[in-house]
Design an enzyme around this catalytic site. Structure first.
Site, PDB file in Angstrom:
ATOM      1  N   PHE A  35       0.833  -1.198   0.000  1.00 55.31           N
ATOM      2  CA  PHE A  35       0.000   0.000   0.000  1.00 55.31           C
ATOM      3  C   PHE A  35       0.871   1.251   0.000  1.00 55.31           C
ATOM      4  CE2 PHE A  35      -2.535   3.081   2.602  1.00 55.31           C
ATOM      5  CZ  PHE A  35      -3.491   3.343   1.632  1.00 55.31           C
ATOM      6  N   LYS A  36       1.973   1.202   0.721  1.00 60.43           N
ATOM      7  CA  LYS A  36       2.884   2.352   0.777  1.00 60.43           C
ATOM      8  C   LYS A  36       3.391   2.711  -0.614  1.00 60.43           C
ATOM      9  CE  LYS A  36       5.479   2.575   4.341  1.00 60.43           C
ATOM     10  NZ  LYS A  36       6.548   2.280   5.329  1.00 60.43           N
ATOM     11  N   PHE A  37       3.644   1.686  -1.436  1.00 59.73           N
ATOM     12  CA  PHE A  37       4.099   1.926  -2.809  1.00 59.73           C
ATOM     13  C   PHE A  37       3.048   2.710  -3.587  1.00 59.73           C
ATOM     14  CE2 PHE A  37       3.545   0.314  -7.190  1.00 59.73           C
ATOM     15  CZ  PHE A  37       4.650   0.910  -7.779  1.00 59.73           C
TER      16      PHE A  37
ATOM     17  N   CYS B  33       4.079 -11.472 -12.988  1.00 60.84           N
ATOM     18  CA  CYS B  33       4.279 -12.795 -12.392  1.00 60.84           C
ATOM     19  C   CYS B  33       5.660 -12.874 -11.764  1.00 60.84           C
ATOM     20  CB  CYS B  33       4.133 -13.873 -13.477  1.00 60.84           C
ATOM     21  SG  CYS B  33       4.389 -15.557 -12.889  1.00 60.84           S
ATOM     22  N   ILE B  34       5.712 -13.384 -10.549  1.00 62.00           N
ATOM     23  CA  ILE B  34       6.974 -13.527  -9.825  1.00 62.00           C
ATOM     24  C   ILE B  34       7.093 -14.956  -9.327  1.00 62.00           C
ATOM     25  CG2 ILE B  34       8.306 -12.744  -7.820  1.00 62.00           C
ATOM     26  CD1 ILE B  34       6.798 -10.047  -8.104  1.00 62.00           C
TER      27      ILE B  34
ATOM     28  N   ARG C  72       9.976  -8.354  -2.831  1.00 61.38           N
ATOM     29  CA  ARG C  72       9.308  -7.089  -3.161  1.00 61.38           C
ATOM     30  C   ARG C  72       9.634  -6.634  -4.581  1.00 61.38           C
ATOM     31  NH1 ARG C  72       6.713  -4.757   0.654  1.00 61.38           N
ATOM     32  NH2 ARG C  72       6.864  -2.684  -0.280  1.00 61.38           N
ATOM     33  N   LEU C  73       9.544  -7.573  -5.505  1.00 60.07           N
ATOM     34  CA  LEU C  73       9.821  -7.262  -6.904  1.00 60.07           C
ATOM     35  C   LEU C  73       8.639  -6.603  -7.611  1.00 60.07           C
ATOM     36  CD1 LEU C  73      11.806 -10.418  -8.092  1.00 60.07           C
ATOM     37  CD2 LEU C  73      12.658  -8.075  -7.937  1.00 60.07           C
ATOM     38  N   ALA C  74       7.423  -6.809  -7.112  1.00 61.98           N
ATOM     39  CA  ALA C  74       6.246  -6.279  -7.809  1.00 61.98           C
ATOM     40  C   ALA C  74       6.317  -4.765  -8.015  1.00 61.98           C
ATOM     41  CB  ALA C  74       4.965  -6.673  -7.075  1.00 61.98           C
TER      42      ALA C  74
ATOM     43  N   LEU D 193      -8.167  -9.331 -20.363  1.00 58.85           N
ATOM     44  CA  LEU D 193      -7.834 -10.753 -20.351  1.00 58.85           C
ATOM     45  C   LEU D 193      -7.282 -11.159 -18.992  1.00 58.85           C
ATOM     46  CD1 LEU D 193      -6.103 -11.023 -23.826  1.00 58.85           C
ATOM     47  CD2 LEU D 193      -8.498 -11.445 -23.260  1.00 58.85           C
TER      48      LEU D 193
END
EC number: 2.3.1.97
Length: 493
Positions: free
Chosen positions: A82-84, A217-218, A226-228, A493
Site C-alpha cells: 500500500f505504501k508503494f 508474475c513472480i 518485493r519485486l512487484a 484478459l
C-alpha cells in the site's frame, strides 16, 4: 496486475454457495474486514491510531467501489505494498468518490524520465523478452504456468497456451520493450515478468492512449523480494519513454483506488466434470442427475442466420461494436486492425484456437445485426486421478442492433437468445464452463441462463487518470442489477 491469482480476480474459482451481503456504506466492521483481507493495508496502517486508520477507509463509496469485497479471505495476497501505491499517480482512498472531474493526475515530462532502469537486487538483472523467439516464449509460458495464477486451495492453475500468449501480447502496435522480464544472473532463469500492450480507451467520452498491463508474475520463491513494485515502476518508465502516460489494469485485491468493480459468474456446461474436480458443489437436497438435467443445453442454436465470423466481416463488426460500446462509461476504442486481431480466428496447424466469434447476417441486406465472441483459457487440475484440465470459455465482446431500440425488454430477449446460443456453441467446442462478468448488459441474462455467482471480484483501475466511480452491474448486495448497467464496457484478459 499481480503475481497472485487475486490480481486477476478470475482464477478458476468455485461458485459461491452463499451470497455476500455487504452494506451500502463502509461500516467500521467492513473497514476492519478490508484491512484484514489486504495485509499490506493492515501492516502499514497498523501503527496509526485505529480510528484514524479506519476514517480514510470509511470515506470510500462502498456501493460503487467495493461491492462484494470478499470476506472469506480471497484477497489475502497483495500485488504491491500500500505504501508503494501512495507514491504513484492513482486516486487516494480518501478522495471524494463523487469527484467527477476527469483527467490525468500527473503531467509527465518525458525529458525527466530516466533512460535507464532502476538497479535490481544483487543476483538479478533486467531482460526484454522476444516473443517471436520460440525459446523465450517457452520461458514465459513456463513461468506463467507454474507461478502465475492458482486458486486458494491449490486445486486449479491457469494453463495459458503459447497461442494465447501470442494473441494477448502481440496485438496491433505491440512493442517488444514492453515485454519485461527479470533473470537470475547466474542461472539465466526467467524469474519474473510484466507485460503491456498499447491501445486506446474512452472514459466518459474522453479518448486516451493507454497501456493494458497484464501478466505480472513472480517466481514463488521470490515473493518476499518485493519485486512487484519494481516491475510496475519499470513498465511505467518504458511506457513513459514511448509517450504513453496512462494505463488500465485489473486486480482481485483492493488497491488505491478502483474505478469500478464487477463480479464473476459461471455457467456449467459439463456439470458432472466440474463436480468431480471440485469446482461445482452438489447443492443440499439435490442429486447429480438433477444438476445434470438443470444444466442441460439444446443440441442446436436458435438464432436464425448465425454463423462463424470471417475476415470479410471485420468492417461491419467494427462499426457495430463501436456504436454499441459508446453506450458505456469506459470501453476500448477499437481500430479495424484490432478487430481483425482480437476477433477473427485464423486457422493454423501450429496454433491452438483461442477466440470463437459468431455473427448474425441478415439474408436480404447482408447486414451484420449481431455478434458475440468468447475465448479459451484452460486450467490445469492439480493431482486429480481422472481429469487433468478444465476448459473455460470467457465471454469476450458482443453487440446487437437491438441495443439501439431503447427497448430494454427487447434487448433482454435478444441477448438471452444470443447468449444461450453462445453456451451451446461453447459446449459443442468441448468447453466445461462459461464465465462472464456483470459488465456490459450481462445482468440482463446471467441469472436467466443459469449462471451461478462466483466468489471472484474483478476491480478495474486506471493509472494516472482520475474519474468518478463507474457502475459495475451489481447492487449493494453484489447481485446483478439492471439499473447498474452502462458502466463497464471493457474486457481485460
Amino acid at each position: 496486475m499481480s503475481d497472485s491469482k487475486d490480481s486477476k480476480g478470475k482464477a478458476p474459482q468455485k461458485p459461491n454457495d452463499a451470497e455476500q451481503t455487504p452494506g451500502g456504506k463502509l461500516t467500521p466492521q467492513a473497514a476492519e474486514a478490508l484491512l484484514e483481507n489486504n495485509p499490506s493495508l493492515k501492516n502499514e496502517l497498523g501503527g496509526l491510531d485505529k480510528d484514524k486508520a479506519l476514517e480514510a477507509l470509511r470515506k470510500m463509496d462502498i456501493s460503487e467501489l467495493l461491492t462484494g469485497l470478499s470476506l472469506t479471505g480471497k484477497n489475502k495476497k497483495d500485488m504491491a505494498a500500500f505504501k508503494f501505491w501512495q507514491t504513484q499517480p492513482v486516486p487516494r482512498f480518501d478522495e471524494a468518490a463523487s469527484n467527477a472531474a476527469g483527467g490525468p493526475i500527473k503531467m509527465i515530462d518525458p525529458e525527466k524520465v530516466s533512460k535507464e532502469p532502476d538497479a535490481l537486487i544483487e543476483g538479478f538483472e533486467w531482460t526484454t523478452l522476444d516473443l517471436t523467439n520460440e525459446e523465450e516464449l517457452r520461458e514465459l509460458w513456463d513461468l506463467l504456468t507454474y507461478h502465475y495464477v492458482e486458486d486458494d486451495n491449490a486445486m486449479f492453475r491457469f494453463r495459458y497456451s503459447k497461442s494465447f500468449l501470442h494473441w494477448a501480447l502481440m496485438s496491433p502496435g505491440w512493442r517488444k520493450e514492453w515485454h519485461v522480464g527479470v533473470r537470475a544472473t547466474k542461472s539465466r532463469k526467467l524469474v519474473a515478468s510484466i507485460s503491456g500492450v498499447p491501445t486506446q480507451i474512452r472514459v466518459r467520452g474522453q479518448k486516451i492512449k493507454v497501456t493494458e498491463i497484464n501478466f505480472l508474475c513472480i517466481h514463488k520463491k521470490l515473493r518476499s523480494k518485493r519485486l512487484a513494485p519494481v516491475l510496475i515502476k519499470e513498465i511505467t518508465r518504458r511506457c513513459y519513454l514511448n509517450g504513453i502516460y496512462q494505463a488500465i489494469y485489473t486486480a482481485g485485491v483492493v488497491l488505491p483506488t478502483p474505478v469500478s468493480s464487477c463480479r464473476y459468474y459461471h455457467r456449467p456446461l459439463d456439470w458432472l466434470k466440474l463436480y468431480e474436480v471440485g469446482f461445482s458443489p452438489l447443492p443440499r437436497g439435490s442429486t447429480k442427475a438433477r444438476q445434470i438435467t438443470k444444466n442441460h443445453l439444446p443440441s442446436h442454436t436458435s438464432t436464425p442466420n448465425l454463423r462463424p465470423m470471417e475476415a470479410k466481416d471485420v468492417d461491419a463488426v467494427h462499426d457495430l461494436l463501436e456504436r454499441y460500446l459508446n453506450q458505456f462509461d469506459i470501453h476500448q476504442a477499437f481500430t479495424r486492425e484490432e478487430i481483425d486481431h482480437w476477433l477473427v480466428y485464423k486457422e493454423s496447424p501450429q496454433k491452438e484456437q483461442v477466440i470463437w466469434s459468431y455473427v448474425v447476417e441478415d439474408p436480404e441486406t447482408h447486414k451484420i445485426t449481431d455478434f458475440f465472441s468468447f475465448y479459451n483459457l484452460e486450467s490445469t487440475v492439480i493431482q486429480h486421478p481422472k481429469h487433468d484440465c478444465v476448459r473455460a470459455a470467457y465471454l469476450y465482446y458482443y453487440a446487437t442492433e437491438t441495443a439501439f431500440l431503447d427497448d430494454q425488454k427487447a434487448l433482454k430477449n435478444r441477448l438471452q437468445m444470443l447468449m444461450n446460443d453462445a453456451l451451446i456453441l461453447a459446449k459443442k467446442a468441448q468447453f466445461d464452463v462459461f464465465n462472464a462478468l456483470t459488465s456490459h448488459h450481462n445482468p440482463l441474462f446471467l441469472e436467466q441462463l443459469k449462471f451461478g455467482a462466483g466468489d471472484g471480484q474483478l476491480h478495474f483501475y486506471l493509472y494516472n487518470y482520475r474519474t468518478a466511480p463507474i457502475a459495475g452491474g451489481v447492487n449493494e448486495k453484489n447481485l446483478p442489477d439492471e439499473n447498474r448497467m452502462g458502466g463497464v464496457g471493457v474486457v481485460m484478459l
